[in-house]
Design an enzyme around this catalytic site. Structure first.
Site, mmCIF file in Angstrom:
data_model
loop_
_atom_site.group_PDB
_atom_site.id
_atom_site.type_symbol
_atom_site.label_atom_id
_atom_site.label_comp_id
_atom_site.label_asym_id
_atom_site.label_seq_id
_atom_site.Cartn_x
_atom_site.Cartn_y
_atom_site.Cartn_z
ATOM 1 N N ASP A 93 0.863 -1.191 0.000
ATOM 2 C CA ASP A 93 0.000 0.000 0.000
ATOM 3 C C ASP A 93 0.897 1.238 0.000
ATOM 4 O O ASP A 93 2.135 1.129 0.047
ATOM 5 C CB ASP A 93 -0.942 -0.018 1.225
ATOM 6 C CG ASP A 93 -2.267 0.699 0.952
ATOM 7 O OD1 ASP A 93 -2.223 1.870 0.526
ATOM 8 O OD2 ASP A 93 -3.324 0.089 1.153
ATOM 9 N N ASP B 52 3.259 2.111 -4.572
ATOM 10 C CA ASP B 52 2.249 2.881 -5.290
ATOM 11 C C ASP B 52 2.065 2.200 -6.646
ATOM 12 O O ASP B 52 3.020 2.107 -7.432
ATOM 13 C CB ASP B 52 2.766 4.322 -5.453
ATOM 14 C CG ASP B 52 1.760 5.221 -6.139
ATOM 15 O OD1 ASP B 52 0.909 4.718 -6.905
ATOM 16 O OD2 ASP B 52 1.843 6.450 -5.912
ATOM 17 N N VAL B 53 0.860 1.729 -6.926
ATOM 18 C CA VAL B 53 0.659 0.938 -8.149
ATOM 19 C C VAL B 53 0.763 1.779 -9.425
ATOM 20 O O VAL B 53 0.747 1.231 -10.521
ATOM 21 C CB VAL B 53 -0.680 0.159 -8.132
ATOM 22 C CG1 VAL B 53 -0.724 -0.831 -6.974
ATOM 23 C CG2 VAL B 53 -1.888 1.094 -8.122
ATOM 24 N N ASN C 146 -5.968 -5.190 -5.877
ATOM 25 C CA ASN C 146 -7.142 -4.602 -5.229
ATOM 26 C C ASN C 146 -7.075 -3.085 -5.047
ATOM 27 O O ASN C 146 -8.104 -2.443 -4.854
ATOM 28 C CB ASN C 146 -7.312 -5.318 -3.870
ATOM 29 C CG ASN C 146 -8.198 -4.576 -2.910
ATOM 30 O OD1 ASN C 146 -9.420 -4.627 -3.028
ATOM 31 N ND2 ASN C 146 -7.600 -3.867 -1.957
ATOM 32 N N TYR D 233 -14.221 5.944 -13.448
ATOM 33 C CA TYR D 233 -14.284 4.699 -12.659
ATOM 34 C C TYR D 233 -14.875 3.565 -13.498
ATOM 35 O O TYR D 233 -14.345 2.454 -13.518
ATOM 36 C CB TYR D 233 -15.128 4.943 -11.399
ATOM 37 C CG TYR D 233 -15.069 3.836 -10.374
ATOM 38 C CD1 TYR D 233 -14.050 3.780 -9.427
ATOM 39 C CD2 TYR D 233 -16.037 2.834 -10.348
ATOM 40 C CE1 TYR D 233 -13.997 2.764 -8.471
ATOM 41 C CE2 TYR D 233 -15.990 1.814 -9.400
ATOM 42 C CZ TYR D 233 -14.968 1.783 -8.468
ATOM 43 O OH TYR D 233 -14.919 0.772 -7.533
ATOM 44 N N LYS E 119 -12.969 0.154 -14.556
ATOM 45 C CA LYS E 119 -13.425 -1.163 -14.099
ATOM 46 C C LYS E 119 -13.887 -2.026 -15.279
ATOM 47 O O LYS E 119 -13.677 -3.248 -15.287
ATOM 48 C CB LYS E 119 -14.541 -1.014 -13.062
ATOM 49 C CG LYS E 119 -14.071 -0.357 -11.763
ATOM 50 C CD LYS E 119 -12.990 -1.167 -11.057
ATOM 51 C CE LYS E 119 -12.647 -0.605 -9.689
ATOM 52 N NZ LYS E 119 -11.602 -1.369 -8.984
ATOM 53 N N THR F 254 -16.864 0.220 3.254
ATOM 54 C CA THR F 254 -15.432 0.484 3.473
ATOM 55 C C THR F 254 -15.204 2.004 3.471
ATOM 56 O O THR F 254 -16.109 2.759 3.104
ATOM 57 C CB THR F 254 -14.555 -0.114 2.341
ATOM 58 O OG1 THR F 254 -14.718 0.708 1.180
ATOM 59 C CG2 THR F 254 -14.917 -1.548 2.020
#
Ligand code: NAP
Length: 250
Positions: A36, A63-64, A90, A155, A159, A190
């Site tokens: 993360d 960091d992705v 994720n 988004y 996705k 969440t």
């Protein structure tokens, strides 16, 4: 046990669905790397969880959006634990904005984390898993990967891309023993939903025939299944875990 003794990487593992997945994997006897952001709670969470179960729990800042950090995550995990059998791709952020007001920077940020990040992590995972001769990659998509929703252009684009990239990777990787699947959560309770007010949350609950939001553990259980050999004939799937959200729509 399903993934006992295996090594798992969970991106975005410091919070929400990721953290619940870390804990489920530890409960099942796996070792887990929480990957993360540097400033996240990941380091503290890993320190709490390491030693509580049979498997190790480690933290690595990653960091992705940064290819170097993603590649280092895999190299360091192999150096530390010896192998990587499963990855939960994720990490992700939300984003609600009318499309005519959405600037390039905000649009591209969502795409770079939620879509390009999934690509970077999957590519690094494939390289390691091809060398090992097997593994399981699970990408976090969404109900918004298959249905549209107002004010979520970036988004939904990301996705939707994750869902279809998953299919392509599954076809490509199957001959090398690597399975690639996606999970499509409905709305899950969440921190990602913290920006929504009560009225919006009640509206979202009403979209789920089960009559409530999902719990992070309910997505973690789906990850556990797809990561494990119990799902040995499952690849290229987008497993919807959505309290019935999509049932009346498909
Ligand atoms: P969350 O609690 O906010 O967790 C996401 C984690 O990803 C956070 O720890 C976040 O760190 C981290 N992250 C953000 N940007 C990152 C980056 N560039 N590199 C590495 N890590 C990064 O949200 P969540 O609800 O568990 O979301 C997990 C996944 O589920 C996401 O892909 C999301 O799109 C998907 N999903 C969620 C829902 C839902 O209703 N919650 C529904 C469908 C799909 P910070 O907290 O520091 O930003």
């Amino acid at each position: 046990m399903r993934i006992k003794g295996k090594n798992v990487i969970v991106t975005g593992g410091a919070s929400g669905i990721g953290l619940a997945s870390v804990e489920r994997c530890l409960q099942e006897g796996a070792s887990v790397v929480i990957a993360d952001l540097e400033g996240s709670d990941g380091k503290a969470r890993a320190a709490e969880l390491d030693g509580r179960y049979d498997g190790r729990c480690l933290f690595q800042a990653c960091d992705v959006t940064d290819t170097v950090q993603v590649d280092r995550l895999f190299a360091d995990t192999v150096a530390e634990l010896g192998s990587v059998e499963a990855v939960f791709n994720n990490a992700g952020i939300g984003g609600i904005c009318p499309t005519d007001e959405l600037g390039d920077e905000d649009y591209l940020k969502v795409i770079d984390i939620n879509l390009n990040g999934v690509f970077r992590v999957a590519r690094a995972a494939l390289r390691v898993m091809y060398r090992q001769g097997g593994g399981s990659i699970v990408n976090c998509a969404s109900i918004l990967g298959v249905f549209g929703q107002s004010q979520t252009a970036a988004y939904t684009a990301a996705k939707g891309g994750v869902v279809n990239m998953t299919r392509t990777l599954a076809i490509e990787a199957a001959p090398k023993g690597v399975r690639v699947n996606a999970i499509g959560p409905g709305y899950i309770d969440t921190p990602l939903l913290e920006a929504l007010d009560d009225e919006m949350l009640q509206g979202l609950i009403g979209l789920h025939p089960i009559g409530r939001l999902g719990r992070p553990e309910e997505i973690a259980n789906a990850f556990l299944f797809l990561a494990s050999d119990e799902a040995s004939f499952v690849t290229g799937a987008h497993l919807l875990v959505d309290g019935g959200f999509t049932a009346g729509k498909s």
